[in-house]
Design a protein around this motif. Structure first.
Motif, PDB file in Angstrom:
ATOM      1  N   PRO A  87     -21.605  -6.548  -1.734  1.00  0.00           N
ATOM      2  CA  PRO A  87     -21.992  -8.124  -1.194  1.00  0.00           C
ATOM      3  C   PRO A  87     -21.284  -8.785  -2.831  1.00  0.00           C
ATOM      4  CG  PRO A  87     -23.654  -7.086  -0.898  1.00  0.00           C
ATOM      5  CD  PRO A  87     -22.619  -6.040  -1.196  1.00  0.00           C
ATOM      6  N   LYS A  88     -21.798  -8.119  -3.605  1.00  0.00           N
ATOM      7  CA  LYS A  88     -21.540  -8.519  -5.157  1.00  0.00           C
ATOM      8  C   LYS A  88     -19.693  -8.319  -5.554  1.00  0.00           C
ATOM      9  CE  LYS A  88     -25.242  -6.988  -7.797  1.00  0.00           C
ATOM     10  NZ  LYS A  88     -25.774  -6.196  -8.768  1.00  0.00           N
ATOM     11  N   ALA A  89     -19.460  -8.416  -4.723  1.00  0.00           N
ATOM     12  CA  ALA A  89     -17.890  -7.937  -4.751  1.00  0.00           C
ATOM     13  C   ALA A  89     -17.210  -8.575  -3.710  1.00  0.00           C
ATOM     14  CB  ALA A  89     -17.222  -6.918  -5.562  1.00  0.00           C
ATOM     15  N   THR A  90     -16.291  -9.865  -2.911  1.00  0.00           N
ATOM     16  CA  THR A  90     -15.560 -10.141  -2.098  1.00  0.00           C
ATOM     17  C   THR A  90     -14.410 -10.302  -2.311  1.00  0.00           C
ATOM     18  OG1 THR A  90     -17.656 -11.562  -1.845  1.00  0.00           O
ATOM     19  CG2 THR A  90     -15.617 -12.423  -0.153  1.00  0.00           C
ATOM     20  N   GLY A  91     -14.133 -10.463  -3.238  1.00  0.00           N
ATOM     21  CA  GLY A  91     -13.089 -10.463  -3.760  1.00  0.00           C
ATOM     22  C   GLY A  91     -11.749  -9.333  -3.541  1.00  0.00           C
ATOM     23  N   SER A  92     -13.118  -7.937  -4.390  1.00  0.00           N
ATOM     24  CA  SER A  92     -12.285  -6.869  -4.159  1.00  0.00           C
ATOM     25  C   SER A  92     -12.939  -5.931  -2.667  1.00  0.00           C
ATOM     26  CB  SER A  92     -13.900  -5.564  -4.834  1.00  0.00           C
ATOM     27  OG  SER A  92     -13.364  -6.208  -6.718  1.00  0.00           O
ATOM     28  N   SER A  93     -13.641  -5.868  -2.260  1.00  0.00           N
ATOM     29  CA  SER A  93     -13.765  -5.989  -0.659  1.00  0.00           C
ATOM     30  C   SER A  93     -12.416  -5.989   0.097  1.00  0.00           C
ATOM     31  CB  SER A  93     -15.098  -5.978  -0.638  1.00  0.00           C
ATOM     32  OG  SER A  93     -16.377  -5.275  -1.067  1.00  0.00           O
ATOM     33  N   ILE A  94     -12.352  -7.732  -0.081  1.00  0.00           N
ATOM     34  CA  ILE A  94     -10.480  -8.316   0.694  1.00  0.00           C
ATOM     35  C   ILE A  94      -9.833  -7.337   0.755  1.00  0.00           C
ATOM     36  CG2 ILE A  94      -9.067 -10.208   1.005  1.00  0.00           C
ATOM     37  CD1 ILE A  94     -11.712 -11.565   0.641  1.00  0.00           C
ATOM     38  N   MET A  95      -9.092  -7.365  -1.231  1.00  0.00           N
ATOM     39  CA  MET A  95      -7.800  -6.923  -1.212  1.00  0.00           C
ATOM     40  C   MET A  95      -8.135  -5.316  -1.550  1.00  0.00           C
ATOM     41  SD  MET A  95      -6.942  -5.849  -5.170  1.00  0.00           S
ATOM     42  CE  MET A  95      -6.470  -7.552  -5.660  1.00  0.00           C
ATOM     43  N   ASN A  96      -9.282  -4.087  -0.523  1.00  0.00           N
ATOM     44  CA  ASN A  96      -9.109  -2.964  -0.524  1.00  0.00           C
ATOM     45  C   ASN A  96      -8.951  -3.020   0.914  1.00  0.00           C
ATOM     46  OD1 ASN A  96     -10.368  -0.712  -1.011  1.00  0.00           O
ATOM     47  ND2 ASN A  96     -12.066  -0.789   0.037  1.00  0.00           N
ATOM     48  N   LYS A  97      -9.695  -3.728   1.929  1.00  0.00           N
ATOM     49  CA  LYS A  97      -9.475  -3.197   3.194  1.00  0.00           C
ATOM     50  C   LYS A  97      -8.078  -4.092   3.314  1.00  0.00           C
ATOM     51  CE  LYS A  97     -13.118  -4.931   6.074  1.00  0.00           C
ATOM     52  NZ  LYS A  97     -13.731  -3.733   5.791  1.00  0.00           N
ATOM     53  N   LEU A  98      -7.035  -5.243   2.409  1.00  0.00           N
ATOM     54  CA  LEU A  98      -6.096  -5.454   2.805  1.00  0.00           C
ATOM     55  C   LEU A  98      -5.390  -4.115   2.659  1.00  0.00           C
ATOM     56  CD1 LEU A  98      -4.257  -7.838   3.886  1.00  0.00           C
ATOM     57  CD2 LEU A  98      -4.675  -8.835   1.521  1.00  0.00           C
ATOM     58  N   THR A  99      -5.263  -3.456   1.653  1.00  0.00           N
ATOM     59  CA  THR A  99      -4.901  -2.571   1.165  1.00  0.00           C
ATOM     60  C   THR A  99      -4.596  -1.929   1.975  1.00  0.00           C
ATOM     61  OG1 THR A  99      -4.829  -3.205  -1.249  1.00  0.00           O
ATOM     62  CG2 THR A  99      -4.247  -1.261  -0.553  1.00  0.00           C
ATOM     63  N   ASN A 100      -5.552  -1.620   2.056  1.00  0.00           N
ATOM     64  CA  ASN A 100      -5.284  -0.253   4.059  1.00  0.00           C
ATOM     65  C   ASN A 100      -4.860  -0.925   4.665  1.00  0.00           C
ATOM     66  OD1 ASN A 100      -6.979   2.063   2.047  1.00  0.00           O
ATOM     67  ND2 ASN A 100      -8.616   0.907   3.112  1.00  0.00           N
ATOM     68  N   GLU A 101      -4.496  -1.599   5.515  1.00  0.00           N
ATOM     69  CA  GLU A 101      -4.003  -2.701   6.224  1.00  0.00           C
ATOM     70  C   GLU A 101      -2.572  -2.325   5.910  1.00  0.00           C
ATOM     71  OE1 GLU A 101      -4.767  -3.244   9.031  1.00  0.00           O
ATOM     72  OE2 GLU A 101      -7.133  -3.983   8.700  1.00  0.00           O
ATOM     73  N   LEU A 102      -2.404  -2.380   5.029  1.00  0.00           N
ATOM     74  CA  LEU A 102      -0.298  -3.131   4.127  1.00  0.00           C
ATOM     75  C   LEU A 102      -0.598  -1.555   4.457  1.00  0.00           C
ATOM     76  CD1 LEU A 102      -0.055  -5.363   1.709  1.00  0.00           C
ATOM     77  CD2 LEU A 102      -0.222  -5.823   4.058  1.00  0.00           C
ATOM     78  N   LEU A 103      -0.854  -0.748   3.810  1.00  0.00           N
ATOM     79  CA  LEU A 103      -0.629   0.899   4.043  1.00  0.00           C
ATOM     80  C   LEU A 103      -0.510   1.523   5.744  1.00  0.00           C
ATOM     81  CD1 LEU A 103      -2.643   2.570   1.159  1.00  0.00           C
ATOM     82  CD2 LEU A 103      -0.839   2.454   1.259  1.00  0.00           C
ATOM     83  N   LEU A 104      -0.910   1.509   5.887  1.00  0.00           N
ATOM     84  CA  LEU A 104      -1.044   1.158   7.925  1.00  0.00           C
ATOM     85  C   LEU A 104       0.204   1.163   8.729  1.00  0.00           C
ATOM     86  CD1 LEU A 104      -1.794   2.709  10.125  1.00  0.00           C
ATOM     87  CD2 LEU A 104      -3.349   0.673  11.068  1.00  0.00           C
ATOM     88  N   ASP A 105       1.014  -0.740   7.848  1.00  0.00           N
ATOM     89  CA  ASP A 105       1.889  -1.266   8.216  1.00  0.00           C
ATOM     90  C   ASP A 105       3.283  -0.128   7.461  1.00  0.00           C
ATOM     91  OD1 ASP A 105       3.900  -2.850   9.291  1.00  0.00           O
ATOM     92  OD2 ASP A 105       3.580  -4.241   7.445  1.00  0.00           O
ATOM     93  N   LEU A 106       3.034   0.454   6.051  1.00  0.00           N
ATOM     94  CA  LEU A 106       3.787   1.042   5.816  1.00  0.00           C
ATOM     95  C   LEU A 106       4.163   2.385   6.699  1.00  0.00           C
ATOM     96  CD1 LEU A 106       5.290   1.387   2.902  1.00  0.00           C
ATOM     97  CD2 LEU A 106       3.830   2.994   2.315  1.00  0.00           C
ATOM     98  N   VAL A 107       2.709   2.861   6.851  1.00  0.00           N
ATOM     99  CA  VAL A 107       2.786   4.525   7.648  1.00  0.00           C
ATOM    100  C   VAL A 107       3.869   4.474   8.879  1.00  0.00           C
ATOM    101  CG1 VAL A 107       1.824   6.001   8.946  1.00  0.00           C
ATOM    102  CG2 VAL A 107       1.170   5.286   6.300  1.00  0.00           C
ATOM    103  N   GLN A 108       3.055   3.089   9.524  1.00  0.00           N
ATOM    104  CA  GLN A 108       3.745   2.832  10.425  1.00  0.00           C
ATOM    105  C   GLN A 108       5.245   2.341  10.463  1.00  0.00           C
ATOM    106  OE1 GLN A 108       1.685   0.181  12.333  1.00  0.00           O
ATOM    107  NE2 GLN A 108       0.450   1.404  13.246  1.00  0.00           N
ATOM    108  N   MET A 109       5.665   1.856   9.776  1.00  0.00           N
ATOM    109  CA  MET A 109       7.188   1.345   9.309  1.00  0.00           C
ATOM    110  C   MET A 109       7.889   2.458   9.246  1.00  0.00           C
ATOM    111  SD  MET A 109       7.861  -0.880   6.455  1.00  0.00           S
ATOM    112  CE  MET A 109       9.102  -0.387   4.951  1.00  0.00           C
TER     113      MET A 109
END
Lengths: 451, 451, 451, 451
Positions: B94-116
């Motif tokens: 709750p206190k860290a919306t930006g961190s949370s978004i970055m974390n989620k996004l990084t995990n999505e980008l990593l999934l993209d990398l793995v698939q790529m």
């Protein structure tokens, strides 16, 4: 450039080098904090001792400290190799002499800090680059490996989730010892601890976990008595001193334990005690071997990030800086108590008496309907008040099958609604003023049914 | 400022915002890498969404993301709250919306990398801010908690310490399955795996651990067959793909597993695959629940440092950048093979045939006296060659009571001395040239007894 | 991320954007200073509006704002185009919208500062990216071009070299008007000014130059009377207000001039008034045309560095910050006076009375032999005292053929040796204490012949 | 940390220190560029020699290098004192030993660069922290002061405004010598120069100004013949070599001048030749005294910013890096010529023949109606093409009373519309491709009346 002017510059340089030499030799936090450029020069100097920063190098391995993104390189001050070796977090890395020196030095400075804030008999200190919960888990696994038949952990209830989870993650069985109410205050049920030890058998118990810093009205655990039980029954004892380095009262309790009882490890977070980003954990103890055993149980190399943050923070603060923070905090605690009292009186509430909690305070919310309690919390949050917690009685929570009555209040029998607030290091007077102001307005609004 | 000029600037800004919007919406690595200042602007924007960076805020908790040292603040881009919540590494704060978004996004980008890079059927990916060894240990603990009676791990021998230690740290019992020699190459003893499963009983086995990337002449494990055993006997299966994302050969092996067998988790390091500092671990799998279970077992909040390094690195590289790195590496592997062959021929040695190892190569040192082997290694090291490993037969090593014959060679029966070298991403042609040159000179010197 | 938390983050973002929008719209220094990351975000946003930072761009000119060294790029926040166009320092650049906006805005903020510190009738302000001396020279050249027959400059003597040199560099002829002694204080010889105007003819005079801030015992010039002469005889008048923005006494003198007399330009340095690195000059006036004429006389594009330093400093300080600096300085001046008095009394010396100098103080050194005076200065310098100046009588200096008797004392007839010290903004109490301590010790040492 | 590993790190450190020592001692640009962290370490080391960065210091002056905003401090690497003293830009500052060393060293490295690119007989080089126009003006003022009766400047017409303005700003009188057309090319009217010298009298002429680098179809001036006139008639001669260091053809012309004629100063910009931000000017010559005279005419202290940018850029590039840039540029010029030719052929236009211009090219636009020419320029600009210039005949411009026919074309009689494009250092192949593509499309669109 004239020799005269040059000499003065060279003198100034020598002075700076001396200051740094002393830190390296004495392995103590400097009296006065260093300037930013001095810190950077020292850190850069260390980084240049790592092989990835050598002028000529021929890397034909899979792990050569290469960093491809300049922004990442820059923010890591060119450090790439991490710390530790596969078998031991405290071991030096051949490829990373500078990282290894920084790591060792940071641990020495942390030991100095621990002694400086009152735990004079601490013998060894180590920074773990993981959350306190994970570090506690690793410690439990280490104790368990040395006590193969045991798999119970005696845990003085504190309603902070990761502290409980770490027992489950380690695949051990917690026995939850509920707190007892003495006046308003929630204190350690020492009798029940003794009872459980006798019932379960000391040889079946992996560890006792006690906690110092916590939310009011829970008190600091009676760590001295638990330490005695630990000694008597030869059961390992971990103190969860989460954010306790900032309070002389709490550090004093820990130092006392050693005189008559036993403490194996004291575990606390870097962010809450040193005002740096979340991610690290300070572990200290009174017996080098115990710390070394846990360090040797860390599988793999670890990030240097926490070391870097802690190292720079300690050099920046100096002894003076940290002492000042601690003093200011103490004064602000008194200030918060006074203001909290005022707002309590205004709303016909009162501050719960909890003498053994030097950081957190709780104010009753008995004149409010239970249905309004959550609203108070969320209204404060949208008004940018963070860290205040509203506790409503009768909340039930289940964590992996373990049920907690009155979750949040550290006690199964609590029937008083309240709100907590803390004066931790780094808090400012204007934050407290803002909190009190917002709290007052929110309570008024709720009462006037306007929300 | 004239409207015309301003409009062009505003257009350029919109373009940049679109680029960033697409990353946020599509959650894919951008085709082309971003400029440094674009990365910084995005990161700063996210940081400003965390409560510690709000203009007005009233923190009365003990954990408010305060950072006292400006250098630390700066290098962490003002992020202070870390990621995850006490109970779950993947949860938002709750206190860290930006961190949370970055974390989620990084995990999505990593999934993209793995698939790529070839593992198209990967379903979920998560960055753990710990060494691969520790993450593997946490995974083992998680599997163990779901298989209470089991406590054996079947491990295809690879002489890399932390990979073995993680089993011990989890307080589990390893069964070491030695490799078998086929020609020069060391391959998986699949028969023995099947045999052990039958002997020990599948229900008593916590997990099978196989390894892909490794030092020659060990081959990538026969992960496809092990995956079939895993499926047949319903035993969890972890692939240690340490630095395997950089090789299409290895990722292809993993992708194949899924078709006929079972893989629960694939674990690899961030530093070796993404050229960022040591400290993180990428975990992906084909079943969301398995990943979530491990994430929920992480006790406490974690550092954002690894997320930040990985996020910035992926944005910096883009798909183009990573693809280029992978291609260059493949070419350099062929180059290393050629040059290594030449130097081998010159010294009457040969390259060990190991077709199933696409990253590492080994050259025999049979014409050298055993007593000289260590010297070769240390002479190379003082000449700034790192990552090359000299393996002498008959080294014995004991780790926590487990004895390994011919430690370093992944096989109890090895009797050939050799030296390995690898072409990993980030290596340069001039590093390889330097290595070959130094190797040649050192071997000559040893032969001429001049060292 | 939950909508609730996201909204709070979005609110905080809006607040920040509002703060910045207000600065851009109102063109006033913000009440409270901005946080570092807020400043950086604004500066980065502006930089991204310059064409060299566009995502797609096709530069086929010789001046495209390319920066090849990343460190240089970083420290210039990606700004590359400089400010102004060949014909005019204040003109916008088509290729550099962001730079142009920042430049215009900085000039508006500086005007706000000038008005805020007391010169309410100032009409226009411009930052010149050159030393004050060079800017004064450019101003003289501009006046000269408008008064083709004139080539004399009337200059109230102040022994600061660049202020005199600028007349010579402009190929003009200075008439030096010596100061007159009134008590201890050196004041403007207004009569001689009037006399020279009559003798030489106003049409032959390019400009009158007066000075406000200076070393004691020279007083601030009688700028009000000189301004009247300027108006009466229609001669341009430049006030050299070198570091005078920090003193309300001095700014008041300047503001008064406008009521009955004429001032064309007031020139002061950025470093001494704003605590940023040397290199820029603030020019303000009461008539836009005069400033514009000088700006249009700047041949070529100019560095943005000074603009960037000043812009960030003003945003960092805010009105509050600057006001605080000015107040502290005033208090420290009183403190310096007191301590200086004490040390003077101790050594049988005295402070020279100079009421019209609010920044600098002078203490006699009459009890020391002339031969020891230089030694005092150099001993202080090697003890890290800087900025104190020892003035020995009878020093003669020749600058390009112009001879100055008693150079350093602003007056041909001075026969008193003395030492000056100043309390400028940014000085600290501990610096003053250190100075007094070192001065005392040096004087004692000299007296005891021990040096 | 083991002695063995430490020694390797210490060796690496020594290597780095040697590299830096060599730069300091030999005062030559290093063969290979330095790494970012090496540059930073050297710069920080120098900064720490300035008094404002001393550990203990007692500043009681008005100019103590104080910097209040951390961002400003950081971006200036803690340098605050600027360079030079009131009377001389090249003088050392007692309070700023590090700045003084860096300044001296930068000037030495620049001399090395000038010699390296072909002007071997250059004797002295100085960086001026001002635009080239302002530096040219200061040079003219200096020559004027030494030739009191002269006030005419002979100027070979080039339609670049600041180069002309600098004569007017210095309050001198320009005689504009129009170019003559030879084929397509515009060349120096040497006869008219000789004629004017005879008519006006050499003693009345302050200076001859010639230009090398310029927009096609203007050629590099016949500097060799002008240099002979300068020598014969004893008139100072300034070469405006704006961005000519990047072309061996142009540097060769300058080097030739010295053999039979006279050149006093060669002036060029830092940004266009060194790819750093706008703001500095490199002045070199073949006679130390001339350079010193100009330096001594700079009134006041100056910004260190340009020095810092140039210093870091030269260390970053090394000789290798700069040589590579120059070679790439030459190749890209050929590439641009080829592509430009193609697009010209397609649109029935042609490239104007201008053999003596090695950087810029011009393509006719004769098949387009005059009314469409401006549109071509602005359409290109909105498509992010910058640096291309469309020249329409019959533009008239008046600068301070001086009238120029066919402004932009360097010649009063031009009647051909054309567009210029340049291949300067730092241009990329993809920028040229983009430009050609956009140009083609814009021309088509104009022809099809679709715009």
């Amino acid at each position: 450039v004239s020799a005269n002017y040059l000499n003065i510059a060279i003198d100034a340089r020598k002075q700076r080098e001396n200051k740094i030499k002393q830190i390296l030799e004495k392995r103590k936090i400097p009296e006065t904090g260093l300037e930013n450029h001095e810190i950077e020069m020292l850190v850069n100097e260390l980084a240049s001792m790592d092989s990835n920063n050598f002028g000529s190098k021929y890397g034909v391995g899979e792990r050569e400290g290469r960093i491809i993104c300049d922004l990442v390189k820059k923010r890591n001050f060119n450090f790439g190799h991490g710390i530790g070796r596969s078998g031991d977090l405290a071991e030096n890395q051949p490829k990373a002499t500078g990282s290894s020196i920084m790591n060792k030095l940071t641990n020495e400075l942390l030991l100095d800090l621990v002694q400086m804030v009152g735990i004079r008999s601490a013998k060894k200190c180590l920074l773990f680059p993981m959350a306190t919960g994970m570090t506690m888990m690793l410690s439990l696994l280490t104790f368990k490996s040395q006590r193969p038949d045991a798999n119970i952990v005696l845990w003085s209830r504190i309603d902070q989730k990761s502290c409980f989870k770490c027992i489950l993650t380690a695949n051990l069985h917690p026995i939850i010892i509920d707190s007892i109410k003495v006046g308003d205050e929630l204190q350690t049920n020492v009798k029940e601890f003794e009872n459980q030890i006798n019932v379960l058998g000391p040889e079946n118990i992996v560890c006792i976990i006690s906690t110092t810093s916590c939310f009011a009205p829970r008190a600091c655990d009676d760590v001295e008595t638990l330490a005695k039980l630990s000694k008597t029954f030869n059961i390992p004892h971990i103190i969860n001193n989460a954010y306790g380095l900032q309070s002389f009262y709490l550090t004093h309790q820990i130092e006392q334990c050693q005189k008559t009882g036993n403490v194996d490890l004291v575990i606390q977070s870097t962010d809450k005690n040193l005002l740096c980003p979340v991610g690290g954990c300070i572990v200290f103890g009174f017996n080098e071997k115990v710390i070394n055993d846990v360090a040797k149980n860390y599988a793999g190399r670890a990030s240097l990030s926490q070391t870097l943050d802690v190292f720079m923070t300690l050099l920046h603060l100096g002894r003076e800086g940290y002492t000042k923070l601690v003093k200011e905090r103490k004064n602000l605690f008194e200030y918060l108590k006074e203001k909290f009292n005022d707002v309590a009186a205004k709303h016909n509430e009162r501050i719960l008496q909890s003498q053994k909690n030097p950081i957190s305070l709780a104010m009753t919310l008995e004149s409010f309907d239970d249905s309004k309690l959550t609203m108070i919390g969320s209204m404060l949050f949208t008004r940018c008040v963070s860290g205040a917690r509203v506790i409503a009685p009768n909340e039930k929570k289940t964590i992996d099958g373990y049920e907690f009555l009155n979750w949040g209040s550290h006690n199964s029998n609590n029937n008083i609604p309240y709100i907590t607030a803390a004066a931790s290091i780094g808090t400012t007077k204007s934050e407290i003023d803002g909190f009190i102001d917002k709290l007052d307005k929110v309570l008024l609004k709720i009462k006037n049914n306007e929300s």
